[in-house]
Design an enzyme around this catalytic site. Structure first.
Site, mmCIF file in Angstrom:
data_model
loop_
_atom_site.group_PDB
_atom_site.id
_atom_site.type_symbol
_atom_site.label_atom_id
_atom_site.label_comp_id
_atom_site.label_asym_id
_atom_site.label_seq_id
_atom_site.Cartn_x
_atom_site.Cartn_y
_atom_site.Cartn_z
ATOM 1 C CE1 TYR A 1 -5.295 -12.083 37.742
ATOM 2 C CE2 TYR A 1 -3.716 -13.021 36.149
ATOM 3 C CZ TYR A 1 -4.386 -13.188 37.442
ATOM 4 O OH TYR A 1 -4.174 -14.065 38.326
ATOM 5 C CD GLU B 1 -5.014 -12.501 41.538
ATOM 6 O OE1 GLU B 1 -5.465 -12.290 42.633
ATOM 7 O OE2 GLU B 1 -5.319 -13.272 40.690
#
Ligand code: ADP
Ligand code: MG
Length: 404
Positions: free
Chosen positions: A119, A207
C-alpha cells in the site's frame, strides 16, 4: 475532483510509473476488442466508478452470489461475459453507499501474477504542512482493517515540498516495505515518481492499493507495478491543468453538485432535512453545527459566496429543493460586502419564483439589516425572521417538527 482508475494510470505512466497494459471500454464490443489487443492469457475486467472497494462490491441486479467489480478472466469469451454482467448494472461497495453506482465504463487490463500486495498513498498533511506518504506492507483489499487493528504496520514519511523528494525519503519507503535488492531500488524510484506526479498535477490525494510485486519472470526479474489507483485533485488548482479538467466525468458526480458548480456555488449534499443557505464557508459550518446542536441534521452545505445576487440565491433555492429530504430551509446571511436589503430582495424574489412550499427561516445581520427585515416582513410570504444564529436554528428545527 476525482477521476477514474484508467485515467489516473495513464497520467502516472507519463511519470515513468509501471502499470499493466490496459484499455478502457464503454461497450461489450469495445471490451472484447480491448482484450484481443492485450497479450493474455489472463485479463482483468474492472468496473470504472469513482469509488473504491470494487473487488468486494456486489451488483444490485446480480444476486448475492455474484462476484464484484474486479473480475479475473481466463479468455476473451470470459471478458465478454463479465463485461455484459457489469455494464449498466449498479455496483454497491463500502464507498458508494447503499444506492451504489451505475457502471458505464470498464477497464480491461493484463492479469498480473502477484507475489505481494503493498500500500502507498499520499495526501496533503495540513498538520505538518507537508506531503505525507503513507506506506504499508499489508496492501490489498483490507487496508482499512489494517489501519484499524494494526496501525503499527503503517509507516508515514513526510516530505517538505520546498526541499522536495530526497533520496532518504525513498530509502525510508523501501525500508518500510521491507524490500531488498533490486525491488528496494525500484521502490525508491517509484516513490519518487509518484511524489513528482502528485506535486506536478496538484493532487490532493493519490492512493496506490495495491502496489504489487510481480512473481519473477523466466529471467528471475520481478517488478513493482501500480495495480489500482485513486487520484483526486485540488479544485483550486484545476485551472492550471486543462488536460486533467477534461477527464471530469460528471455522470459520477451528484447532479445537484454539478448544477451548483455552474453558478459558482459551493454545495455539498448531506443526509439531513434542513436545507441551509449561508454566505461564507465558516458561517456555513457554524450553521450546520448549530442545527445539529438543536437536534436536527443539515441537508446540505451551501456557501453562496460574498456577492450573493438574486440569480445566485434563486439558483441556490432550486438546488436545495431538488433534494426530496428537505423539510425546511434556513437562510443565514451576513451582509458585509452585500447589503441586507439587497439580499432580502433576492430571497423574496427567489422564494416567489420557486413557489417555496417548505418553512423558511431567515437570519440577516449586517449593513441595512432593518431595511432587509422590513422587506421580508412586508413580502406577504410566510418567512420566519430570526434575530441571531441560535434563534434561527431553534426556529427552523421547531418549524420542521411542527410541519411533520
Ligand atoms: P478495488 O480496490 O476497488 O477493490 P482493485 O483494483 O484494487 O479494486 O482490485 C482488487 C484486487 O483485485 C486487487 O487487490 C488485486 O488482488 C486484484 N487485481 C486487480 N487488478 C489486477 C490485475 N491487473 N491482475 C491481477 N489481479 C488484479
Ligand atoms: Mg484497490
Amino acid at each position: 475532483m476525482n477521476i477514474h482508475e484508467y485515467q489516473a494510470k495513464e497520467l502516472l505512466a507519463k511519470f515513468g510509473v509501471g502499470i499493466p497494459a490496459g484499455i478502457a471500454a464503454l461497450t461489450v464490443e469495445e471490451a472484447v476488442a480491448a482484450a484481443k489487443q492485450l497479450p493474455g492469457p489472463l485479463y482483468v475486467v474492472k468496473a470504472q466508478i469513482h469509488a473504491g472497494g470494487r473487488g468486494k462490491g456486489k451488483f444490485k441486479e446480480l444476486g448475492a452470489d455474484a462476484k464484484g467489480g474486479v473480475r479475473l478472466a481466463k479468455s476473451v469469451e470470459e471478458v465478454e461475459a463479465f463485461a455484459k454482467e457489469m455494464l449498466g448494472n449498479t455496483l454497491v461497495t463500502v464507498q458508494t453507499g447503499d444506492a451504489g453506482k451505475q457502471v458505464n465504463r470498464l477497464y480491461v487490463t493484463d492479469g498480473v501474477d502477484i507475489a505481494s500486495e503493498y500500500y502507498l498513498s499520499m495526501v496533503v498533511d495540513r498538520a505538518s504542512s507537508r506531503v505525507a506518504m503513507i506506506v504499508s506492507t499489508e496492501g490489498g483489499m483490507d487496508i482499512e482493517d489494517v489501519a484499524h487493528n494494526t496501525p503499527e504496520k503503517i509507516t508515514t514519511v513526510t516530505i517538505d515540498t520546498a526541499a522536495g523528494f530526497q533520496p532518504h525519503h525513498g530509502r525510508a519507503v523501501a525500508f518500510a516495505l521491507k524490500l531488498t535488492g533490486d525491488l528496494n531500488k525500484q521502490a525508491q524510484k517509484i516513490a519518487k515518481q509518484l511524489y513528482e506526479a502528485f506535486v506536478a498535477l496538484d493532487c490532493d490525494m493519490l492512493e496506490i492499493n495495491p502496489l504489487v510485486e510481480t512473481k519473477p519472470d523466466s529471467s528471475g526479474a520481478a517488478n513493482l507495478l501500480v495495480l489500482d489507483t485513486k487520484m483526486s485533485f485540488d479544485s483550486n488548482a484545476l485551472y492550471r491543468h486543462p488536460d486533467v479538467q477534461a477527464l471530469r466525468d460528471e455522470t459520477e458526480e451528484d447532479p445537484a453538485e454539478v448544477e451548483a458548480s455552474k453558478y459558482d456555488l459551493a454545495y455539498i449534499k448531506l443526509d439531513g432535512d434542513i436545507g441551509c443557505m449561508v454566505n461564507g464557508a465558516g458561517l456555513a459550518m457554524a450553521t450546520m453545527d448549530i442545527i445539529k446542536l438543536n437536534g436536527s441534521f443539515p441537508a446540505n452545505f451551501l456557501d453562496v459566496g460574498g456577492g450573493a445576487t438574486k440569480e445566485k440565491v434563486t439558483a441556490a433555492f432550486k438546488i436545495i429543493l431538488r433534494d426530496p429530504n428537505v423539510k425546511g430551509i434556513l437562510v443565514n446571511i451576513f451582509g458585509g460586502i452585500m447589503k441586507c436589503d439587497v439580499i432580502a430582495d433576492g430571497i423574496v424574489a427567489a422564494a416567489k419564483e420557486v413557489n417555496l412550499s417548505v418553512p423558511l427561516v431567515v437570519r440577516l445581520e449586517g449593513t441595512n439589516v432593518q431595511q432587509g427585515k422590513d422587506i421580508l416582513a412586508n413580502s406577504g410570504l410566510p418567512i420566519v425572521p430570526a434575530n441571531d444564529l441560535g434563534d434561527a436554528a431553534k426556529k427552523i428545527v421547531a418549524e420542521v417538527k411542527n410541519a411533520a
